[in-house]
Design a protein around this motif. Structure first.
Motif, PDB file in Angstrom:
ATOM      1  N   ALA A 288      25.522  33.875  47.141  1.00 51.12           N
ATOM      2  CA  ALA A 288      26.785  33.638  47.847  1.00 51.12           C
ATOM      3  C   ALA A 288      27.627  32.579  47.148  1.00 51.12           C
ATOM      4  CB  ALA A 288      26.498  33.211  49.292  1.00 51.12           C
ATOM      5  N   LEU A 335      24.985  35.841  53.621  1.00 46.11           N
ATOM      6  CA  LEU A 335      25.002  34.772  54.619  1.00 46.11           C
ATOM      7  C   LEU A 335      25.586  35.228  55.955  1.00 46.11           C
ATOM      8  CD1 LEU A 335      26.089  31.693  52.435  1.00 46.11           C
ATOM      9  CD2 LEU A 335      23.771  32.405  53.071  1.00 46.11           C
ATOM     10  N   ARG A 342      28.563  29.921  55.263  1.00 43.09           N
ATOM     11  CA  ARG A 342      29.520  30.863  54.680  1.00 43.09           C
ATOM     12  C   ARG A 342      30.937  30.274  54.685  1.00 43.09           C
ATOM     13  NH1 ARG A 342      29.566  34.662  51.130  1.00 43.09           N
ATOM     14  NH2 ARG A 342      31.032  33.104  50.349  1.00 43.09           N
TER      15      ARG A 342
END
Length: 395
Positions: A288, A335, A342
């Motif tokens: 991420a 996430l 996030r």
């Protein structure tokens, strides 16, 4: 040898001696090594029923990739716990973690949950290194919160009802995943053109010339990643936002099991095995934070065209790693079950992106000899610190 040296120099009282297991080969022999050590009567009398053992995360991940290293560390700890239990010795495991996931870092709650049963028995020792010291202990309130997290995680691991033994089928699956992941990782990073790409696409060489880090970037001049210390190996990839050491081989390791029709087993492992879930969650966090678009910009500006296919393949493998991790975790997006993190990443990224663009320009000017070298290096150091602060879990 260490004990003998202390005797020869008259160190009183003698300092405790802590064996370290870090490379994949050392981790695999950890149980046997400790067994032989505790079989020495003089040594058993000296330790008085207490033994500390350090396990290192950096070199094992650099040797075989994050996913394979996680399994080697898990099984090594199982061996160490079993030996100490058999010998009636109180064990304290000393985790030599770095800041980044590729060096054992990440949220402490996830890290502790990923340990095998019995390895955290009211006792835990962990290193904090580099910029994570300032991030976790720089302000009194944050320092207190960090200690609360450590205490809570240790208490939960100690007091929680022992989990049922891991089913043999899960262990066999994890061993296959680790083997495939390691083989893929070693094949890729052992390629000479890959090493050349790494040196050009990242600020590796420039990091060695900056006044950061506790030791030289290399153990010896030249050579491949085996000659490179783990910190610059991970740190350089993080600076250009591709984080290769943390996910390379993951798609192939998980993908082989999925292709064999065992995806349901992987999903069950994710739901019910804390080690497997924590390992994948940490990898998902790294995925991420990565940004292949930024990495492609570094490549376009700093890498000759003949090496561009390596970058293309890396970004394709990155996409496959994202897809396989999402599939096993049952998430639609990275996430998805951690909206706070996030959002934090989404808020920070525009600022980090801008610093990355400045860093690429500075690297281009430095390598072309276009400008005042001293000023360019000072500016580059500022961008290095900026990216590290924005990415977190970086060094």
């Amino acid at each position: 040898a260490v004990e003998l040296l202390q005797q020869a120099l008259g160190v009183r009282p003698p300092l405790p001696v802590v064996p370290l297991f870090e490379t994949v080969d050392d981790l695999r022999r950890a149980g046997d090594s400790l067994d032989r050590l505790l079989d020495v009567p003089w040594y058993r009398r000296k330790i008085d029923g207490r033994q500390e053992v350090m396990i290192g995360y950096s070199d094992s991940a650099k040797d075989g990739g994050q996913l394979a290293a996680a399994w080697e560390l898990y099984t090594a700890q199982e061996q160490i716990v079993a030996v100490c239990r058999r010998c009636n010795v109180q064990l304290t495991l000393f985790h030599g973690r770095g800041g980044t996931v590729g060096r054992g870092g990440g949220p402490i709650s996830l890290a502790v949950r990923s340990q095998p049963p019995g390895s955290v028995n009211g006792r835990l020792r962990v290193t904090e290194q580099g910029e994570t010291i300032q991030a976790k202990f720089g302000l009194p309130g944050i320092a207190a919160r960090t200690l609360e997290l450590y205490t809570t995680a240790t208490l939960e691991a100690t007091l929680k009802k022992p989990a049922a033994p891991v089913p043999p089928a899960w262990r066999e699956s994890m061993a296959r995943i680790a083997d495939t992941s390691r083989a893929t990782y070693r094949t890729f990073v052992g390629n000479e053109e890959f090493i050349e790409y790494f040196r050009l696409a990242t600020p590796l060489e420039e990091l060695g010339g900056l006044n950061i880090g506790s030791r030289p970037a290399r153990r010896k001049a030249g050579g491949g990643i085996e000659s490179l210390r783990a910190i610059p190996w991970v740190f350089a990839w993080t600076q250009m936002r591709l984080m290769v050491p943390s996910w390379l081989g993951v798609a192939e390791g998980l993908g082989r099991e999925i292709e064999a029709g065992r995806e349901d087993v992987l999903r069950e492992m994710y739901r019910q095995w804390p080690f497997f879930r924590a390992t994948l969650d940490l990898i998902e966090m790294v995925l991420a934070k990565a940004d292949p678009r930024i990495a492609a910009h570094y490549e376009q500006r700093l890498v000759p065209l003949r090496l561009a296919p390596i970058g293309v393949e890396l970004r394709q493998r990155f996409d496959r790693a994202v897809a396989t991790v999402l599939s096993v975790a049952g998430h639609d997006t990275l996430l998805a079950d951690n909206p706070v993190l996030r959002r934090s990443i989404d808020v920070r990224n525009p600022y980090v992106d801008s610093i990355n663009l400045v860093q690429v320009e500075l690297l281009g000017r430095l390598r072309a000899g276009n400008g005042d070298d001293r000023l360019l290096r000072e500016a580059l150091l500022i961008t290095v610190n900026g990216v590290a602060a924005g990415m977190r879990n970086t060094g």
